[in-house]
Design an enzyme around this catalytic site. Structure first.
Site, PDB file in Angstrom:
ATOM      1  N   SER A 159     -20.258  14.850  61.227  1.00 12.57           N
ATOM      2  CA  SER A 159     -19.661  13.640  60.647  1.00 12.57           C
ATOM      3  C   SER A 159     -20.614  12.847  59.757  1.00 12.57           C
ATOM      4  O   SER A 159     -20.163  12.090  58.907  1.00 12.57           O
ATOM      5  CB  SER A 159     -19.103  12.733  61.738  1.00 12.57           C
ATOM      6  OG  SER A 159     -20.138  12.121  62.473  1.00 12.57           O
ATOM      7  N   LYS A 174     -22.766   6.317  63.060  1.00 13.65           N
ATOM      8  CA  LYS A 174     -22.019   6.095  61.819  1.00 13.65           C
ATOM      9  C   LYS A 174     -22.805   5.166  60.900  1.00 13.65           C
ATOM     10  O   LYS A 174     -23.773   4.546  61.301  1.00 13.65           O
ATOM     11  CB  LYS A 174     -20.650   5.459  62.102  1.00 13.65           C
ATOM     12  CG  LYS A 174     -19.773   6.229  63.068  1.00 13.65           C
ATOM     13  CD  LYS A 174     -19.314   7.543  62.501  1.00 13.65           C
ATOM     14  CE  LYS A 174     -18.566   8.345  63.551  1.00 13.65           C
ATOM     15  NZ  LYS A 174     -18.463   9.736  63.213  1.00 13.65           N
TER      16      LYS A 174
END
EC number: 3.4.21.-
Length: 170
Positions: free
Chosen positions: A40, A88
């Site tokens: 990701s 993230k």
């Protein structure tokens, strides 16, 4: 001779009982390391999915003080699974208006005490586009350096892709 050996054992035990709480406190409050799994955050982290996973240094102190900037890479408790931590990039701060990905013409104003986070590998990231703005209270730490593998050792600088800049900043 036996007394001399006992002195070393006693010094070791007393040092152990000092070192363990200091180490635990350091890892809990200041910094720790973590292995990044998944794709990701490619290409910033784990650029080669078949290669070694990146190991990063996590600064817990900054997260405790909610010292967050756009472009920071952060570790946080997953809003969907509290047993899991995810990593993230911070795209927007409270008061910013963000155009979501995957939703035609949908804009979100990040509420007070929240941030908008996304993975760098769009389409392969479970992030704010799926679960919305994230409470600052879920932040665990800031990723500051890649420690492993050695050929990837570097400081992680805040970076915000031009296409992900906020529509409006307060």
């Amino acid at each position: 001779m036996a007394q001399h050996g006992r002195r070393y054992v006693r010094a070791f035990i007393s040092g152990f009982f000092v070192a363990v709480p200091v180490t635990v406190t350091f890892l809990d409050r200041v910094a720790c390391i973590a292995r990044v799994e998944g794709v990701s955050m490619q290409p910033s982290l784990n650029p080669d999915a078949r290669g070694e996973s990146d190991i990063v240094l996590l600064n817990r102190w900054r997260a405790r003080n909610y010292d967050v900037q756009r472009g920071d890479i952060v570790s946080l408790v997953s809003p969907k699974n509290p047993e899991q931590k995810i990593i993230k990039r911070v795209i927007a701060l409270e008061g910013d208006i963000v155009k979501t990905l995957g939703h035609k013409n949908r804009y979100v104003k990040v509420p007070r005490g929240h941030v908008w986070v996304e993975g760098d590998h769009h389409g392969h990231s479970f992030d704010s586009n799926a679960f919305g703005p994230v409470s600052l209270g879920l932040l665990h730490s800031h990723a500051t350096h890649i420690l492993w593998p050695p050929n990837r050792w570097q400081k992680l600088k805040p970076f915000l892709p031009v296409e992900r800049e906020s529509v409006q900043n307060d």
